[in-house]
Design a protein around this motif. Sequence first.
Motif, PDB file in Angstrom:
ATOM      1  N   THR A 252       0.835  -1.211   0.000  1.00 46.88           N
ATOM      2  CA  THR A 252       0.000   0.000   0.000  1.00 46.88           C
ATOM      3  C   THR A 252       0.862   1.249   0.000  1.00 46.88           C
ATOM      4  OG1 THR A 252      -1.897  -1.051   1.053  1.00 46.88           O
ATOM      5  CG2 THR A 252      -1.677   1.317   1.350  1.00 46.88           C
ATOM      6  N   LEU A 253       1.918   1.271   0.802  1.00 42.00           N
ATOM      7  CA  LEU A 253       2.785   2.448   0.851  1.00 42.00           C
ATOM      8  C   LEU A 253       3.434   2.710  -0.503  1.00 42.00           C
ATOM      9  CD1 LEU A 253       4.503   1.986   4.334  1.00 42.00           C
ATOM     10  CD2 LEU A 253       2.684   3.592   3.718  1.00 42.00           C
ATOM     11  N   GLU A 254       3.754   1.670  -1.224  1.00 42.39           N
ATOM     12  CA  GLU A 254       4.412   1.837  -2.520  1.00 42.39           C
ATOM     13  C   GLU A 254       3.481   2.401  -3.585  1.00 42.39           C
ATOM     14  OE1 GLU A 254       5.974  -2.048  -3.174  1.00 42.39           O
ATOM     15  OE2 GLU A 254       7.916  -1.599  -2.219  1.00 42.39           O
ATOM     16  N   THR A 255       2.180   2.457  -3.297  1.00 36.65           N
ATOM     17  CA  THR A 255       1.250   2.996  -4.288  1.00 36.65           C
ATOM     18  C   THR A 255       1.098   4.503  -4.200  1.00 36.65           C
ATOM     19  OG1 THR A 255      -0.672   2.701  -2.816  1.00 36.65           O
ATOM     20  CG2 THR A 255      -0.086   0.850  -4.264  1.00 36.65           C
ATOM     21  N   SER A 256       1.749   5.144  -3.225  1.00 34.89           N
ATOM     22  CA  SER A 256       1.612   6.595  -3.081  1.00 34.89           C
ATOM     23  C   SER A 256       2.975   7.247  -2.946  1.00 34.89           C
ATOM     24  CB  SER A 256       0.758   6.938  -1.858  1.00 34.89           C
ATOM     25  OG  SER A 256       1.483   6.729  -0.668  1.00 34.89           O
ATOM     26  N   GLU A 257       3.072   8.477  -3.416  1.00 36.99           N
ATOM     27  CA  GLU A 257       4.332   9.213  -3.290  1.00 36.99           C
ATOM     28  C   GLU A 257       4.695   9.408  -1.832  1.00 36.99           C
ATOM     29  OE1 GLU A 257       6.314  13.492  -4.688  1.00 36.99           O
ATOM     30  OE2 GLU A 257       4.306  12.911  -5.355  1.00 36.99           O
ATOM     31  N   ALA A 258       3.696   9.726  -1.002  1.00 39.29           N
ATOM     32  CA  ALA A 258       3.953   9.925   0.421  1.00 39.29           C
ATOM     33  C   ALA A 258       4.489   8.650   1.055  1.00 39.29           C
ATOM     34  CB  ALA A 258       2.667  10.356   1.117  1.00 39.29           C
ATOM     35  N   GLY A 259       3.864   7.520   0.759  1.00 40.64           N
ATOM     36  CA  GLY A 259       4.318   6.256   1.325  1.00 40.64           C
ATOM     37  C   GLY A 259       5.709   5.892   0.859  1.00 40.64           C
ATOM     38  N   ARG A 260       5.988   6.133  -0.414  1.00 44.80           N
ATOM     39  CA  ARG A 260       7.326   5.830  -0.937  1.00 44.80           C
ATOM     40  C   ARG A 260       8.385   6.679  -0.246  1.00 44.80           C
ATOM     41  NH1 ARG A 260       4.238   5.541  -5.736  1.00 44.80           N
ATOM     42  NH2 ARG A 260       4.787   7.688  -6.313  1.00 44.80           N
ATOM     43  N   GLY A 261       8.030   7.906   0.149  1.00 47.92           N
ATOM     44  CA  GLY A 261       8.976   8.748   0.872  1.00 47.92           C
ATOM     45  C   GLY A 261       9.344   8.157   2.224  1.00 47.92           C
ATOM     46  N   TYR A 262       8.349   7.658   2.956  1.00 51.29           N
ATOM     47  CA  TYR A 262       8.626   7.016   4.244  1.00 51.29           C
ATOM     48  C   TYR A 262       9.518   5.787   4.049  1.00 51.29           C
ATOM     49  CZ  TYR A 262       5.389   9.662   7.240  1.00 51.29           C
ATOM     50  OH  TYR A 262       4.773  10.634   7.994  1.00 51.29           O
ATOM     51  N   LEU A 263       9.202   4.985   3.032  1.00 53.30           N
ATOM     52  CA  LEU A 263       9.990   3.785   2.790  1.00 53.30           C
ATOM     53  C   LEU A 263      11.421   4.133   2.394  1.00 53.30           C
ATOM     54  CD1 LEU A 263       7.402   1.632   0.812  1.00 53.30           C
ATOM     55  CD2 LEU A 263       8.178   1.259   3.165  1.00 53.30           C
ATOM     56  N   ALA A 264      11.587   5.166   1.585  1.00 52.85           N
ATOM     57  CA  ALA A 264      12.939   5.560   1.150  1.00 52.85           C
ATOM     58  C   ALA A 264      13.764   6.038   2.335  1.00 52.85           C
ATOM     59  CB  ALA A 264      12.839   6.650   0.084  1.00 52.85           C
ATOM     60  N   ARG A 265      13.154   6.811   3.222  1.00 53.44           N
ATOM     61  CA  ARG A 265      13.887   7.281   4.404  1.00 53.44           C
ATOM     62  C   ARG A 265      14.269   6.108   5.305  1.00 53.44           C
ATOM     63  NH1 ARG A 265      10.141  11.458   3.572  1.00 53.44           N
ATOM     64  NH2 ARG A 265       8.581  10.529   4.945  1.00 53.44           N
ATOM     65  N   PHE A 266      13.371   5.144   5.434  1.00 54.23           N
ATOM     66  CA  PHE A 266      13.666   3.969   6.250  1.00 54.23           C
ATOM     67  C   PHE A 266      14.783   3.144   5.614  1.00 54.23           C
ATOM     68  CE2 PHE A 266      12.799  -0.636   6.795  1.00 54.23           C
ATOM     69  CZ  PHE A 266      13.142  -0.751   8.133  1.00 54.23           C
ATOM     70  N   GLU A 358       3.119  11.509  15.600  1.00 55.35           N
ATOM     71  CA  GLU A 358       4.429  11.114  15.102  1.00 55.35           C
ATOM     72  C   GLU A 358       4.678  11.576  13.667  1.00 55.35           C
ATOM     73  OE1 GLU A 358       8.157   9.459  15.829  1.00 55.35           O
ATOM     74  OE2 GLU A 358       6.475   9.678  17.231  1.00 55.35           O
ATOM     75  N   ASP A 359       3.622  11.945  12.951  1.00 54.44           N
ATOM     76  CA  ASP A 359       3.761  12.292  11.536  1.00 54.44           C
ATOM     77  C   ASP A 359       3.744  13.794  11.279  1.00 54.44           C
ATOM     78  OD1 ASP A 359       3.736   9.605  10.137  1.00 54.44           O
ATOM     79  OD2 ASP A 359       1.927   9.431  11.348  1.00 54.44           O
ATOM     80  N   GLU A 360       3.905  14.594  12.322  1.00 51.74           N
ATOM     81  CA  GLU A 360       3.772  16.035  12.111  1.00 51.74           C
ATOM     82  C   GLU A 360       4.823  16.600  11.170  1.00 51.74           C
ATOM     83  OE1 GLU A 360       5.132  19.291  14.250  1.00 51.74           O
ATOM     84  OE2 GLU A 360       5.406  18.193  16.104  1.00 51.74           O
ATOM     85  N   ALA A 361       6.029  16.024  11.167  1.00 51.36           N
ATOM     86  CA  ALA A 361       7.076  16.543  10.287  1.00 51.36           C
ATOM     87  C   ALA A 361       6.733  16.342   8.811  1.00 51.36           C
ATOM     88  CB  ALA A 361       8.416  15.883  10.611  1.00 51.36           C
ATOM     89  N   HIS A 362       5.812  15.417   8.534  1.00 56.65           N
ATOM     90  CA  HIS A 362       5.388  15.147   7.157  1.00 56.65           C
ATOM     91  C   HIS A 362       3.876  15.318   7.065  1.00 56.65           C
ATOM     92  CE1 HIS A 362       9.443  13.658   6.482  1.00 56.65           C
ATOM     93  NE2 HIS A 362       9.308  12.910   7.563  1.00 56.65           N
ATOM     94  N   CYS A 363       3.395  16.364   7.707  1.00 58.10           N
ATOM     95  CA  CYS A 363       1.951  16.548   7.862  1.00 58.10           C
ATOM     96  C   CYS A 363       1.221  16.720   6.538  1.00 58.10           C
ATOM     97  CB  CYS A 363       1.670  17.737   8.780  1.00 58.10           C
ATOM     98  SG  CYS A 363       2.394  19.303   8.218  1.00 58.10           S
TER      99      CYS A 363
END
Length: 585
Positions: A252-266, A358-363
Motif C-alpha cells: 500500500t505504501l508503494e502505491t503513493s508518493e507519500a508512502g514511498r517517501g517514508y519507505l525511502a527514508r527507512f 508522530e507524523d507532524e514533520a510530514h503533515c
Amino acid sequence: MGEPTQTKTVATGPAPGANMSGLASDIGDTVDKPCGTAALRPAAIFSHDMVLQRHRPIPVFGTGEPGRTVIVRVSQNGSAEPIKILSRTASGTAVSASDSVSAFTTVDDHGDWLVTLPALEAGGPYELTVSDRSGITLTYLRVFVGEVWLAGGQSNMELELRNSAGADAAVAASADPLLRFYNTPKTGVIDTDAEDHAIWQVSGPDTSGYMSAVAYYFARKLRAELGPDVPIGIVDCYIGGTSITSWMSRATLETSEAGRGYLARFDAAIAGKTEAQFEAETTAWKTKFDAWNDAIGKARAAEPDITWDTLNARYGECPWPPPVTPTSQYRPTGPYGTMIERVAPYGIAGFLWYQGEEDEAHCDSYRELLGRIIDEWRGLWNDATLPFLIVQLPQWIDKNTAAAGADPLHWPVIRNAQWDAARTVPHTFTITTIDCGEFDNIHPADKRTPGERLADCALHHVYGRDDIAVDGPAVASCTETAGTVTVRFDHADGLRFDGTVPGTYGEDGNDPSHRSAIDSGFEIAGEDGRFRSAEATIVADDTVTLQAADATRATAVRYAWRSWGPAPLFNGNGLPAAPFRVTVR
C-alpha cells in the motif's frame, strides 16, 4: 508575520508504563489458554472470555496442516440462555433458537483456515470449540456475543487507565463482567510466546488498569447505553511513537508518493549496517529507555503531582527516538504485519483511531495516508463499510517552542486532514478534542473526554441514537460586508464563548458573547495572505462577526489554527467548534 515553514520533529514516544503490559504473566494453570499445536492452531486472539461480534457472520481462523478438517461450534454448555441465530429473509431478519451452531472447513494449501459461523444475537456465556476429526479439541469457555471495537493508534490511545486522570477511582469502579478486552502484543516481529500470553480479560480492578483509557471510557459508555445485556469487547492494538505508516503494508505504501517517501527514508537509515550493529544499537537504547521509564514510573507513583519539568530535570529527557532497524516495532509496516494482520479478520463493529502526532514533520501527506489506511484495514476485514472513528488531535505545544514563538503549525494540518476524512470518506467520523490537551505534555491525562465523545459518535452514527448530540458548531457560510466578516454556523444552538485554552473553561468572569482579538482564536487573512487575529462577537444564535485591525479585503478566515491557542467557541451541548480554514465569499 507569515506562517512558519521550519520542520520540527517531535519525540512522542510510548505512553508511560504501557510497553508490552496487560499480558498474562504465566501459561498453564493461571492462564489455561488453549493454544493448539502446528497441526491445528487458532489465531492468538481466541481465548477464554472472548467477545464475538453480534449481527454479523462470525469468522474463526488460524493455521494447521493442509487438508485437515476444522470444525467450529458454539454451544450453550449449560447456559440458561439459548443461542439466537439470525438469518436474512425476504421480509427482514429472522431469529431462531438453538442449543448450538457449527460450521467446518479444510485447511488450505498455505496452512490457513477460516470458518464462518452464522450471525448471532447478543448473549452468553457460551462455549466455543475448535476441533478436527482426529481427536484434537480446543475448548474456549465463558464466550459472549456482543459489540467489538478495535482501538488503534499510538501513545495517546496506548495510555492506560491506570495512568490517566482519576485512575484510582476509575479502576476501583471498573468491575463489569460484560466489558472485556484483548491486548494485542506490541512487537516488531511475530512473537508466538507473547501471543500465547495474550488473553481476553474481564474488566475489574485487577485488570482494567492495563486497558487503553480512551477505549475503556468508550466501552463503559456503550455498556451504559446499549443495554445491560449487550457485552462490549475491545481489541487494543497500538504502539506509542508509531507513524501511520507503521500500520500499513509495504504494498500500500508503494502505491503513493507519500508512502514511498517514508519507505525511502527507512531504507536509507538501515543501509550498510549489519545485524550485529542493529542488535547492539537496540540493546543499548532499550537498556537506557527501560531504566528511564522505570525511574519515571516510580517517581510518579511516589509523587502523583510531580511535574514533567521536575522529572526531566531529575532523569533527563525521554530517550527517543529508538534506533531504526529492520525489526523495530516503530518501522514502516512493522506492527501492520505483527499486530493488525494477526487479529484480522476477527469480527468487529468498527475501528477507533487516535494517531498523528508522530507524523507532524510530514503533515502535508497525512491526509492521503489516512485515506489509504482506512481502505486497507477495511480490506483486511472484507467490509468497505466498517465505521472508522477518528480522534482529532487535541491541543499541544512544548514550552520551548511556545516561548520562542516558533509554532510550525503542523498539528493544524494533521487536524484538518482528520476532519476532511470525515467529510469525504464514507462511514468515517471524526470527533473534535480542540478543547482538550495539556501545555507541554503530549500525553494529556484526561482520556475520559475523548473516550466518551467516541462513544457518543458511535451511538449516533453507528447505532442510530439521534438523541445523542455529536456535532459542535460548524461553518455554514463566511461573508464580508464593509470590513466586517460574518460567519454563520450550523449546530449552533446555545452558541457561546467559554475560556480560551484547555484548563480555562468554566472560569469566573467569562463573557459568553465577545472575545478580544488575542483571545478569540479567529484570524482573518487579507489580500496579502497574512493572517491577523480578529475580535469576535456573537450577534445571533448562529452568527459570529469578526474584525481585524489593518486588514485589507478579507480573503480567508481560520479558527483555532494553532498547535496551542485560543479555542473558546462552543454550542449549548458543550461541544467545541472544530478548527477550520475557509474562504471568504
